[in-house]
Design a protein around this motif. Structure first.
Motif, mmCIF file in Angstrom:
data_model
loop_
_atom_site.group_PDB
_atom_site.id
_atom_site.type_symbol
_atom_site.label_atom_id
_atom_site.label_comp_id
_atom_site.label_asym_id
_atom_site.label_seq_id
_atom_site.Cartn_x
_atom_site.Cartn_y
_atom_site.Cartn_z
ATOM 1 N N LYS A 119 -3.359 0.791 -11.484
ATOM 2 C CA LYS A 119 -4.325 1.867 -11.240
ATOM 3 C C LYS A 119 -3.644 3.182 -10.872
ATOM 4 O O LYS A 119 -4.314 4.183 -10.618
ATOM 5 C CB LYS A 119 -5.271 1.465 -10.110
ATOM 6 C CG LYS A 119 -6.139 0.261 -10.430
ATOM 7 C CD LYS A 119 -6.961 -0.157 -9.210
ATOM 8 C CE LYS A 119 -7.775 -1.411 -9.502
ATOM 9 N NZ LYS A 119 -8.520 -1.873 -8.301
ATOM 10 N N ALA A 120 -2.316 3.192 -10.832
ATOM 11 C CA ALA A 120 -1.588 4.375 -10.378
ATOM 12 C C ALA A 120 -1.865 5.576 -11.272
ATOM 13 O O ALA A 120 -2.166 5.453 -12.457
ATOM 14 C CB ALA A 120 -0.094 4.082 -10.339
ATOM 15 N N ASP B 255 0.859 -1.180 0.000
ATOM 16 C CA ASP B 255 0.000 0.000 0.000
ATOM 17 C C ASP B 255 0.897 1.232 0.000
ATOM 18 O O ASP B 255 1.335 1.686 1.054
ATOM 19 C CB ASP B 255 -0.916 0.018 1.218
ATOM 20 C CG ASP B 255 -1.890 1.205 1.180
ATOM 21 O OD1 ASP B 255 -1.812 1.987 0.209
ATOM 22 O OD2 ASP B 255 -2.695 1.336 2.101
ATOM 23 N N ASP C 86 -2.156 -4.819 -8.919
ATOM 24 C CA ASP C 86 -3.446 -4.120 -8.888
ATOM 25 C C ASP C 86 -3.240 -2.642 -8.614
ATOM 26 O O ASP C 86 -3.838 -1.770 -9.254
ATOM 27 C CB ASP C 86 -4.361 -4.716 -7.802
ATOM 28 C CG ASP C 86 -4.982 -6.027 -8.247
ATOM 29 O OD1 ASP C 86 -4.944 -6.302 -9.450
ATOM 30 O OD2 ASP C 86 -5.477 -6.757 -7.387
ATOM 31 N N THR C 87 -2.381 -2.357 -7.632
ATOM 32 C CA THR C 87 -2.097 -0.967 -7.268
ATOM 33 C C THR C 87 -1.348 -0.250 -8.380
ATOM 34 O O THR C 87 -1.672 0.880 -8.744
ATOM 35 C CB THR C 87 -1.270 -0.917 -5.974
ATOM 36 O OG1 THR C 87 -2.019 -1.519 -4.926
ATOM 37 C CG2 THR C 87 -0.944 0.525 -5.590
ATOM 38 N N TYR C 88 -0.360 -0.923 -8.957
ATOM 39 C CA TYR C 88 0.474 -0.279 -9.972
ATOM 40 C C TYR C 88 -0.326 0.039 -11.238
ATOM 41 O O TYR C 88 -0.142 1.086 -11.860
ATOM 42 C CB TYR C 88 1.658 -1.176 -10.339
ATOM 43 C CG TYR C 88 2.519 -1.562 -9.167
ATOM 44 C CD1 TYR C 88 2.518 -0.815 -7.990
ATOM 45 C CD2 TYR C 88 3.340 -2.689 -9.224
ATOM 46 C CE1 TYR C 88 3.311 -1.180 -6.917
ATOM 47 C CE2 TYR C 88 4.140 -3.052 -8.154
ATOM 48 C CZ TYR C 88 4.119 -2.301 -7.000
ATOM 49 O OH TYR C 88 4.893 -2.662 -5.942
#
Length: 733
Positions: free
Chosen positions: A360-361, A317, A356-358
């Motif tokens: 959507k960055a 996170d 998933d985080t990367y």
């Protein structure tokens, strides 16, 4: 090192090679260098840029370390350029942890001067091998040249064995290195080396060779390295001391305020056997503005388990990073970017949970790297992430192409064949997406073939309703090339619609066919009108058509046209800003913008430039010639001009024309494009038209010395049109 260009797409490169460096070009992604995961000048995060662009086909390089040429050549790099007929000089200037330079010609020859090899002679002069002819085949015409100072003076060098204490100061590298080795064999010689190494007033080359010999012989070792690092020594000497030392106390790296020393230390440790950095400096340096420093810092932490653990704790996170002590040192985006770069292409699945985080960055670099990671590792579970991202409002052309290419690779596409964009279905989705930003829709439409079944008459009418002029221009350009039966009527309708923006109407005028009687009348009426922009486009479309010029004169002269001009002269006259022209009071910026817009229409004009038939710009155009989407970055105005005026002067092997004789006796001048899916080969003619020919249908092939690009292309344009075309090409950066 010097590096040739990908498949004849300049510039070639002068590179600063460092351990673990990534310079962007991968052959598995196709020969042309057009693949979105290929980088030529540090465009992709984690890749390193060139020091300078070189001439075409750099074949040899030498660092001049001798005493024949004038003193100011000492330490300069000399490069042979086979394609530009010259010997080039590069004076390196420090640029952070790396260098920058620019090409300076030393010797320039004619068409038959083709320098290849370069070597230093024992007397300090140079020898050059010359290939002579532009043919790639062995032809027996080679020559050898000797290059020396104009006022050549015989240099008396001290004997490095008999007089090493004098010879160590020689400008000739071999002489001073032999002298240093000789001095290291005796106690008195060691004292000479120690004095030379620590003498801040001594020549840098002498200090370096003395330091090298002492450290290699373990004479003085770390004590000498520390002495050098504490002194006011040049950064080159400090870097050398770090590389050869066995251990260096951490306090030498505690002060990060000295910019020059910091760059030296961090990069030098790439070749050091010790781990000299603590966690905090590594984190600090990951956010450095210098790409070479960032590269070195990332390599340092890859071998530091403590640092790696801290990254892992925050990578799940990135927002948590803002709550930690690390936030004072580096942004979460840079931490994530470093994580991706370190794992890309390794096959490791350790960091996949973070994707998933990367994906959507908000940071486009992070998203690009994540997309590349997904494609290269064949992570098909993220395919939906990619398709969903195509409707994001912050989608850029680069991310669009990367995403479509990644989808193609996940679906089994071969990376080596992707010198173009796949995923046509997704392009349709982009072009027709009502909720998609107009700029993104335009990107998709440019890449969508004009004969796509979804582009029917109702679809075009719906697209023309979008309230965005740049998007409508793309719609009209696609419509002009469309095979639908309603095309002509729709183009005429747009031309007549005065509610359409002027630029949109001008694009439609370029789509009128002067061979058609009705459209010829419309063009003549526009040529007689009082709208300068439409005047010009109508005249371009009438070019080459025989008209009753007297009849044309009767009403045109009332708008100020000088009598006696033919249409070609009139077209040039119209392009001069006159007091009665709305362009007369343009600012320089407005004039430049107009020229670029005009040049773009000429590029896509069937009657003027016609460049689009063979060349692609930002997804639109043919594939027979090089993609010109970023040609303004790599070619000067002069080289662009020369490539249009004399296309056969330099031909990359990839674009060489051949005289192809078919089994039925027909002879065609064609250029090989590549294989087609049905087993036949794709060949292109001078108009960019593709010919599908089975290998068995070819009786013989004969290579030609002329380019497939037609000679005299500039003769189809006025001087002003050629100037505007150059302005457009220059703007493609």
């Amino acid at each position: 090192a010097v590096d040739n260009d990908p498949d004849g797409r300049p510039p070639c490169r002068l590179l600063h090679i460092v351990e673990g460096g990534d310079y962007g070009y991968r052959f598995r992604y196709g020969r042309k260098g057009l693949h979105p995961f290929t980088s030529w000048n540090g465009e992709i995060p984690g890749t390193l840029p060139m020091i300078a662009g070189t001439g075409e086909a750099p074949s040899g390089m030498l660092a001049y370390e001798s005493d024949n040429l004038p003193d100011d050549y000492l330490g300069d790099l000399l490069v042979t350029s086979w394609g530009d007929h010259r010997i080039e000089r590069y004076r390196l200037k420090p640029n952070g942890a790396s260098f920058t330079s620019k090409m300076e010609p030393v010797i320039t020859g004619g068409e038959n001067f083709r320098p290849v090899g370069i070597a230093l002679a024992p007397d300090g002069s140079l020898y050059i091998s010359d290939w002579v002819d532009k043919s790639y085949n062995v032809h027996g015409k080679g020559r050898i040249w000797r290059i020396s100072a104009k006022e050549e003076k015989k240099v008396e060098r001290p004997n490095p064995v008999k007089e090493p204490e004098k010879a160590i100061f020689s400008k000739h590298r071999t002489t001073r290195e032999k002298a240093a080795r000789q001095l290291s064999t005796s106690k008195s010689g060691i004292e000479v080396l120690e004095t030379a190494a620590s003498n801040t007033a001594a020549d840098l080359r002498t200090r370096v060779v003395a330091t090298q010999e002492l450290l290699c012989q373990n004479k003085g070792g770390d004590k000498l390295a520390q002495t050098i690092l504490l002194s006011k020594s040049p950064r080159e000497l400090k870097a050398f001391a770090i590389k050869l030392a066995t251990s260096i106390p951490d306090h030498f790296f505690a002060d990060l305020s000295n910019r020059d020393d910091l760059n030296t230390y961090i990069v030098a440790t790439l070749e050091s056997s010790t781990d000299v950095f603590t966690v905090d400096p590594q984190m600090y340096l990951l956010g450095d503005a210098d790409v070479f420093v960032r590269h070195a810092a990332m390599r340092a932490w890859l071998n530091n388990s403590v640092f790696k653990t801290q990254l892992l704790m925050t990578a799940y996170d990135p927002k948590k990073l803002r709550e930690t002590y690390l936030a004072m040192l580096v942004s979460p985006e840079l931490v994530v970017q470093s994580l991706i770069l370190s794992q890309r292409g390794t096959g490791s699945a350790v960091y996949e949970p973070f994707l998933d985080t990367y994906l959507k960055a908000s940071d486009p670099d992070i998203r690009f790297l994540a997309i590349q990671w997904v494609a290269e590792q064949k992570l098909t579970q993220y395919r939906k992430h990619l398709t969903d991202s195509l409707t994001r409002p912050d989608l850029t052309p680069r991310l669009l192409v990367a995403t479509l290419t990644a989808i193609d690779m996940l679906d089994g596409g071969k990376p080596g064949s992707v010198d173009h964009v796949g995923g046509r279905w997704f392009l349709e989705r982009l072009a027709f997406g009502d909720k998609t930003p107009a700029a993104t829709r335009a990107m998709g439409l440019r890449m969508l073939p004009a004969d796509n079944p979804a582009l029917n008459a109702p679809a075009f009418r719906k697209l023309l309703e979008v309230d965005d002029a740049p998007f409508r221009i793309e719609v009209v350009r696609t419509l002009r090339q469309s095979p639908i039966k309603e095309r002509a009527a729709m183009v005429r309708e747009i031309v007549s619609d005065k509610s359409q923006p002027d630029q949109v109407r001008a694009e439609a005028v370029a789509g009128l066919d002067a061979e058609d009687a009705d459209e010829r009348k419309m063009l003549i009426a526009l040529a007689k009108g009082d709208h300068p922009l439409l005047n010009r486009e109508a005249l371009r479309s009438l070019r080459g058509i025989k008209l009753d010029d007297e009849k044309l004169n009767t009403t045109i002269d009332t708008s100020g046209r000088p009598k006696g001009m033919d249409m070609e002269q009139w077209l040039g006259w119209l392009d001069v800003a006159r007091p009665d022209s709305p362009e007369f009071n343009e600012t320089a910026e407005q004039q430049h913008a107009r020229r670029i817009a005009t040049g773009q229409r000429i590029f896509f004009s069937a009657k003027a430039g016609g460049c689009y038939r063979c060349h692609t710009v930002q997804g639109r155009g043919g594939e027979a010639g090089p993609d010109l989407s970023t040609i303004g970055k790599s070619m000067t105005r002069e080289r662009l001009f020369e490539s249009i005026i004399n296309p056969s002067k330099e031909i990359a092997p990839r674009y060489a024309a051949q005289l192809v004789e078919l089994a039925d006796g027909e002879k065609l001048t064609l250029m090989f494009v590549g294989p087609s899916p049905d087993g036949r080969d794709i060949w292109a003619d001078a108009q960019g038209k593709h010919h599908l020919i089975a290998p068995g249908e070819i009786e013989s092939k004969q290579p030609l010395t002329t380019s497939i690009m037609p000679a005299g292309l500039h003769q189809s344009m006025t001087r002003n049109e050629l100037r505007d075309l150059l302005a457009f090409l220059e703007s493609l950066k």
